[in-house]
Design an enzyme around this catalytic site. Structure first.
Site, mmCIF file in Angstrom:
data_model
loop_
_atom_site.group_PDB
_atom_site.id
_atom_site.type_symbol
_atom_site.label_atom_id
_atom_site.label_comp_id
_atom_site.label_asym_id
_atom_site.label_seq_id
_atom_site.Cartn_x
_atom_site.Cartn_y
_atom_site.Cartn_z
ATOM 1 N N CYS A 31 5.392 23.759 -17.945
ATOM 2 C CA CYS A 31 5.171 24.867 -17.005
ATOM 3 C C CYS A 31 6.295 25.901 -17.114
ATOM 4 O O CYS A 31 7.450 25.599 -16.788
ATOM 5 C CB CYS A 31 5.076 24.288 -15.591
ATOM 6 S SG CYS A 31 5.200 25.483 -14.256
ATOM 7 N N CYS A 34 8.098 26.686 -13.852
ATOM 8 C CA CYS A 34 8.925 25.525 -13.492
ATOM 9 C C CYS A 34 10.237 25.557 -14.267
ATOM 10 O O CYS A 34 11.300 25.281 -13.713
ATOM 11 C CB CYS A 34 8.185 24.220 -13.797
ATOM 12 S SG CYS A 34 6.638 24.011 -12.909
#
Length: 107
Positions: A31, A34
């Site tokens: 991600c 993230c």
């Protein structure tokens, strides 16, 4: 309102009874947002050592808690006060917003 006690069965080995506020980062290694949040969370943990705990939970490796916590998008952050109450935030954010939310749970 959510409370961390609802998730205790999934958080083996971690004790929330010491009344230290906690930020839980639900993330995945693939991600992008993230990955962008990771250094900000590391900085937050370092600057608030002893006053705040920061935990990271990989949703791919911990699908049980991700499902129980109804994680639909990542990153999702749980800001947990000393009483276990959860303020859920979905998506990335600048460091200024991250520290503001952390300050709210630290009192």
């Amino acid at each position: 309102m959510e409370n961390i006690k609802d998730y205790k069965q999934y958080l083996r080995g971690y004790d929330f009874e010491d009344n230290t506020p906690v930020v839980i980062d639900f993330y995945a290694t693939w991600c992008g947002p993230c990955q962008a949040m990771a250094p900000l969370l590391q900085r937050l943990a370092k600057e608030n050592e002893g006053r705040l705990k920061v935990l990271k939970i990989d949703v791919d490796k911990n699908q049980g808690i991700a499902l129980a916590a109804k994680i639909m998008s990542i990153p999702t952050l749980f800001f947990i006060d000393k009483d276990g109450n959860i303020n859920r935030h979905v998506g990335g954010m600048p460091y200024q917003n991250l520290t503001k939310l952390a300050e709210e749970i630290m009192g």
